[in-house]
Design a protein around this motif. Structure first.
Motif, mmCIF file in Angstrom:
data_model
loop_
_atom_site.group_PDB
_atom_site.id
_atom_site.type_symbol
_atom_site.label_atom_id
_atom_site.label_comp_id
_atom_site.label_asym_id
_atom_site.label_seq_id
_atom_site.Cartn_x
_atom_site.Cartn_y
_atom_site.Cartn_z
ATOM 1 N N ARG A 110 -5.005 -10.769 0.909
ATOM 2 C CA ARG A 110 -5.364 -9.678 1.828
ATOM 3 C C ARG A 110 -4.334 -9.554 2.948
ATOM 4 N NH1 ARG A 110 -9.957 -6.566 2.763
ATOM 5 N NH2 ARG A 110 -11.057 -7.641 1.090
ATOM 6 N N GLN A 111 -3.699 -10.653 3.326
ATOM 7 C CA GLN A 111 -2.665 -10.589 4.360
ATOM 8 C C GLN A 111 -1.495 -9.698 3.952
ATOM 9 O OE1 GLN A 111 -1.709 -14.699 4.730
ATOM 10 N NE2 GLN A 111 -3.527 -15.200 5.926
ATOM 11 N N TYR A 112 -1.307 -9.541 2.653
ATOM 12 C CA TYR A 112 -0.199 -8.727 2.150
ATOM 13 C C TYR A 112 -0.639 -7.295 1.844
ATOM 14 C CZ TYR A 112 1.803 -13.395 1.546
ATOM 15 O OH TYR A 112 2.251 -14.684 1.757
ATOM 16 N N ASP A 113 -1.737 -6.862 2.457
ATOM 17 C CA ASP A 113 -2.270 -5.494 2.334
ATOM 18 C C ASP A 113 -2.812 -5.182 0.950
ATOM 19 O OD1 ASP A 113 -1.730 -5.009 4.955
ATOM 20 O OD2 ASP A 113 -0.096 -3.597 4.618
ATOM 21 N N LEU A 114 -3.103 -6.184 0.153
ATOM 22 C CA LEU A 114 -3.699 -5.927 -1.151
ATOM 23 C C LEU A 114 -5.147 -5.488 -0.973
ATOM 24 C CD1 LEU A 114 -3.179 -6.164 -4.263
ATOM 25 C CD2 LEU A 114 -4.414 -8.336 -4.132
ATOM 26 N N ALA A 115 -5.532 -4.427 -1.663
ATOM 27 C CA ALA A 115 -6.907 -3.929 -1.593
ATOM 28 C C ALA A 115 -7.654 -4.098 -2.906
ATOM 29 C CB ALA A 115 -6.904 -2.449 -1.195
ATOM 30 N N LEU A 116 -6.990 -4.560 -3.959
ATOM 31 C CA LEU A 116 -7.622 -4.681 -5.270
ATOM 32 C C LEU A 116 -8.635 -5.821 -5.282
ATOM 33 C CD1 LEU A 116 -4.475 -4.199 -7.542
ATOM 34 C CD2 LEU A 116 -6.223 -2.509 -6.952
ATOM 35 N N GLU A 117 -9.773 -5.583 -5.908
ATOM 36 C CA GLU A 117 -10.866 -6.546 -5.976
ATOM 37 C C GLU A 117 -10.956 -7.141 -7.383
ATOM 38 O OE1 GLU A 117 -14.393 -4.699 -4.426
ATOM 39 O OE2 GLU A 117 -13.554 -4.600 -2.390
ATOM 40 N N PRO A 118 -11.882 -8.105 -7.605
ATOM 41 C CA PRO A 118 -11.955 -8.740 -8.927
ATOM 42 C C PRO A 118 -12.058 -7.770 -10.098
ATOM 43 C CG PRO A 118 -13.176 -10.050 -7.360
ATOM 44 C CD PRO A 118 -12.722 -8.821 -6.618
ATOM 45 N N GLY A 149 -15.902 -16.357 2.703
ATOM 46 C CA GLY A 149 -16.788 -15.754 3.701
ATOM 47 C C GLY A 149 -16.031 -15.186 4.872
ATOM 48 N N GLU A 150 -15.092 -15.967 5.432
ATOM 49 C CA GLU A 150 -14.324 -15.512 6.582
ATOM 50 C C GLU A 150 -13.512 -14.265 6.247
ATOM 51 O OE1 GLU A 150 -14.454 -20.069 7.117
ATOM 52 O OE2 GLU A 150 -14.756 -18.578 5.550
ATOM 53 N N THR A 151 -12.887 -14.264 5.074
ATOM 54 C CA THR A 151 -12.034 -13.132 4.692
ATOM 55 C C THR A 151 -12.826 -11.836 4.654
ATOM 56 O OG1 THR A 151 -10.566 -14.571 3.429
ATOM 57 C CG2 THR A 151 -10.543 -12.241 2.861
ATOM 58 N N LEU A 152 -13.986 -11.867 4.032
ATOM 59 C CA LEU A 152 -14.764 -10.635 3.891
ATOM 60 C C LEU A 152 -15.491 -10.266 5.180
ATOM 61 C CD1 LEU A 152 -16.082 -10.936 0.245
ATOM 62 C CD2 LEU A 152 -13.977 -9.948 1.121
ATOM 63 N N ARG A 159 -6.806 -10.952 10.819
ATOM 64 C CA ARG A 159 -6.329 -9.644 10.351
ATOM 65 C C ARG A 159 -4.877 -9.400 10.732
ATOM 66 N NH1 ARG A 159 -11.384 -8.064 12.247
ATOM 67 N NH2 ARG A 159 -10.470 -7.080 14.104
ATOM 68 N N ALA A 160 -4.421 -9.982 11.817
ATOM 69 C CA ALA A 160 -3.046 -9.771 12.275
ATOM 70 C C ALA A 160 -2.034 -10.583 11.479
ATOM 71 C CB ALA A 160 -2.929 -10.116 13.758
ATOM 72 N N ALA A 161 -2.477 -11.634 10.792
ATOM 73 C CA ALA A 161 -1.559 -12.520 10.071
ATOM 74 C C ALA A 161 -0.907 -11.796 8.899
ATOM 75 C CB ALA A 161 -2.308 -13.747 9.577
ATOM 76 N N ARG A 162 0.371 -12.081 8.676
ATOM 77 C CA ARG A 162 1.093 -11.487 7.564
ATOM 78 C C ARG A 162 1.607 -12.523 6.567
ATOM 79 N NH1 ARG A 162 -1.574 -8.117 8.121
ATOM 80 N NH2 ARG A 162 -1.256 -5.952 8.737
#
Length: 674
Positions: free
Chosen positions: A79-87, A133-136, A155-158
């Motif tokens: 998610r840090q790399y702007d990926l939006a794809l889910e399982p 849990g934290e990610t979502l 959210r700011a981490a890259r």
């Protein structure tokens, strides 16, 4: 009907329903109000018993290809790399549908569309169990903790290093963020359970239970121990939909042997039909810890033997190749293994550029397990599968159990949800926005995520009777698996004392090999003296090239090699690599100006090789390595196609422009006489 009823009895036997079933011909589940995981397991077992047999079924087994190491936006680092794809999107891609990748446009839509060159046969999403849990929670604007200090930092981490979550998988005693999870962690654990249910549901939705058996999915996750800076990650894969209510993470269990024990307690030994395996990966960056033989905390040979037994039971496969490099072997084999240098060990060595010219050897003396090593800091044979296979023979002599009796497989470790996206020419990167540009994918800068020291990753192959969960998982357990560096090469290996030396010319060769030998993953008994004396050990090795995709033919095969490891009478470790079939190295090459292959090669190779130095008194292990002719590496393909628009990184000196793709069979072990 009788067979199905027997399966129902077995599945429900532990639920207190045997008495009812004894008096009933047919089962009406509405009559029995059984709740909880036990019922889920019973229903899954019943569904498996009642599923239609696959139309494609072969008792002599066929090769099926898959990817068991796939991350989606449920993983914090993806998610840090702007990926939006889910399982569910990962399965869409694996089985042939297009998906979108970052960079995202102003409306948040992906700007790149990608599609796999050929659908896989099977796949598993393995998002990190840590921080689900934290990610979502931190990505959900409606969450009560969305604006917490920790969520804003997450959210700011890259990169993983930038994230406040990264350090927790390195600490020997980690904790969670109170402002996200609450003082009792209940908020994160609850959201983890929700995420896990979504992962399970996606796998169930994409699994094909019909007689077509068009695709198979497995439920899984990654246990991501980076304890004290050494990679000790495992992918946990389940046989079916009977799974624990929540994945096990490093935040709860900090040692791998505790993971194995917990999997037994929560799955394998529950009697519900739950069945799991764990797959170590990236041993190449474990600082010698992945295959260490020091057994921390296990005092005495009995305790060490029990831990070795639990490891062998829990981990029937090891990931030998993925996008962060090859973990088969090291050039010049340090660590006391006697044998000639193997030039093909210098293959996709992700860790060597990071370590530099003088990496030094890892300390393996007292308290080695307690030394922090942030990242790959040293070289050790304990980081490589070939060493483990050989030292495991000696451990079996000492303990009576071989902790390293594992098969070899490969996968991608994609953080783009691109299960099986290994085509060199079209490889779009693994890290979302971080390596979306060719300038990044082609650079040799070791400080750049997604640089040219990475690669597209590999595939796992399974020799199974059909493309269904039980058949594929059974192949995992019996270690009749192989790994490739990406191509769909299909290798096979048998060993025996009675194998016909003319098998390569026999149309019934495979049936005869099963009848008179053992396949890869198996153990061959040398037999008791004097019967063992004078017997010829033969290895039947064969491979077919990757047929390729439309417009992109697979490469020709160059040779088959047999890799042998053994322990001599004095306890010294030895290895040897022997060319047993094919064309000598150097007979073929590739035109770097066009990436066109040149020279002779083979569509298929086959041999029955007799080991001239076999000693039935000594334990030995053998596996086959199948090597393609040279071809262009992904960055050479893409730099060439960019033409005048190629970035400056394409001209960096020292870039490796070619690759010799390969496949590794699982080993065959030969137990000494007596």
């Amino acid at each position: 009907r009788a067979a199905r009823r027997g399966a129902v009895r077995a599945a429900l036997g532990g639920l207190g329903l045997l008495a009812a079933l004894a008096c009933t011909e047919d089962v009406d589940f509405d009559d029995y109000r059984v709740r909880g995981d036990a019922m889920t397991g019973a229903l899954a077992a019943l569904a498996a018993a009642q599923r239609a047999p696959c139309e494609e079924h072969d008792e002599l087994r066929r090769p099926y290809f898959g990817d068991l190491h796939v991350h989606t936006s449920f993983s914090s680092d993806a998610r840090q790399y702007d990926l939006a794809l889910e399982p569910a999107d990962a399965y869409r891609y694996a089985f042939g549908e297009p998906v979108g990748l970052p960079p995202l446009d102003a409306s948040g839509a992906p700007t790149r569309t990608v599609r796999i060159d050929r659908p896989l046969d099977f796949a598993a999403v393995t998002d990190h169990s840590e921080f689900l849990g934290e990610t979502l929670l931190c990505a959900d604007a409606s969450s009560e903790v969305y604006e917490s200090e920790s969520c804003r930092a997450i959210r700011a981490a890259r990169t993983p290093i930038d994230s406040p979550l990264g350090k927790f998988i390195m600490l020997p005693f980690p904790w969670r963020h109170d402002d996200v999870c609450g003082a009792d962690n209940a908020r994160c654990l609850a959201r983890t359970a929700v995420a896990w249910r979504a992962i399970v549901d996606a796998a169930e939705a994409w699994n094909d239970p019909s007689s077509r058996c068009a695709r198979t999915t497995f439920i899984g996750y990654e246990y991501s121990s980076h304890r004290l800076g050494s990679n000790l990650h495992r992918n946990v894969i389940f046989r079916n939909a009977t799974v624990p209510p929540r994945p096990i993470s490093y935040l709860e269990v900090q040692r791998e042997w505790e993971l194995w024990a917990r999997l037994q307690e929560t799955c394998d030994a529950t009697g519900t039909g739950c069945d799991s395996i764990a797959i170590p990966h990236n041993s190449n960056i474990s600082n010698g810890r992945m295959f260490a033989v020091d057994y921390p905390g296990a005092w005495g040979s009995a305790a060490q033997a029990e831990r070795a037994r639990l490891r062998a039971l829990s981990e029937p496969m090891v990931e030998v190749m993925q996008h962060k490099g090859d973990s088969e072997c090291l050039p010049n084999a340090p660590g006391g293994i006697l044998g000639d240098a193997d030039e093909l060990c210098d293959f996709e060595k992700y860790e060597l550029p990071i370590l530099g010219d003088d990496p030094g050897e890892c300390w393996d003396g007292p308290l080695a397990d307690a030394i922090p090593r942030l990242g790959p800091k040293c070289l050790s044979p304990g980081s490589y599968a070939r060493y483990a296979l050989t030292v495991g023979l000696r451990e079996e002599q000492r303990l009576g159990v071989n902790p390293f009796r594992f098969g070899l497989m490969a996968s991608t470790d994609t953080h783009n949800a691109l299960a099986g996206g290994v085509a060199e020419r079209s490889f779009p990167g693994h890290l979302g926005i971080a390596d979306a540009d060719l300038a990044v994918r082609a650079t040799l800068s070791t400080g750049t995520y997604g640089n040219a020291h990475n690669n597209p990753g590999g595939l796992v192959g399974a020799w199974a009777t059909e493309n269904a969960r039980d058949a594929i998982f059974d192949a995992f357990v019996r270690r009749e698996v192989f790994g490739t560096s990406g191509p769909r090469i299909a290798p096979r290996l048998f060993a025996g004392f009675d194998l016909d030396p003319d098998l390569c010319d026999d149309p019934g060769a495979i049936a005869k090999a099963y009848a008179s030998g053992v396949p890869m993953g198996g153990v061959l008994e040398a037999g008791a003296a004097p019967a063992a004396e004078g017997r010829a050990l033969r290895l039947f090795a064969l491979a077919h090239r990757d047929p390729g995709a439309p417009g992109a033919p697979g490469g020709l095969l160059q040779r088959i090699q047999i890799v042998k490891g053994w322990v001599d009478a004095d306890g010294a470790l030895h290895e040897r690599v022997v060319d047993v079939a094919g064309t000598p190295d150097g007979a073929a090459d590739v035109d770097l100006a066009t990436c066109a292959p040149r020279g002779p090669g083979h569509d298929a190779l086959c041999t029955v090789w007799t080991d001239p130095d076999f000693d039935p008194a000594l334990p030995a292990v053998y596996y086959a390595r199948v090597v393609e002719n040279p071809s262009c590496r992904y960055d050479q393909w893409q730099c060439l196609e960019a033409g005048d628009a190629a970035p400056a990184s394409c001209a960096e000196p020292g870039r490796v422009r070619t690759i010799q793709e390969r496949a590794w069979t699982s080993p065959v072990w030969v137990a000494p006489r007596g």
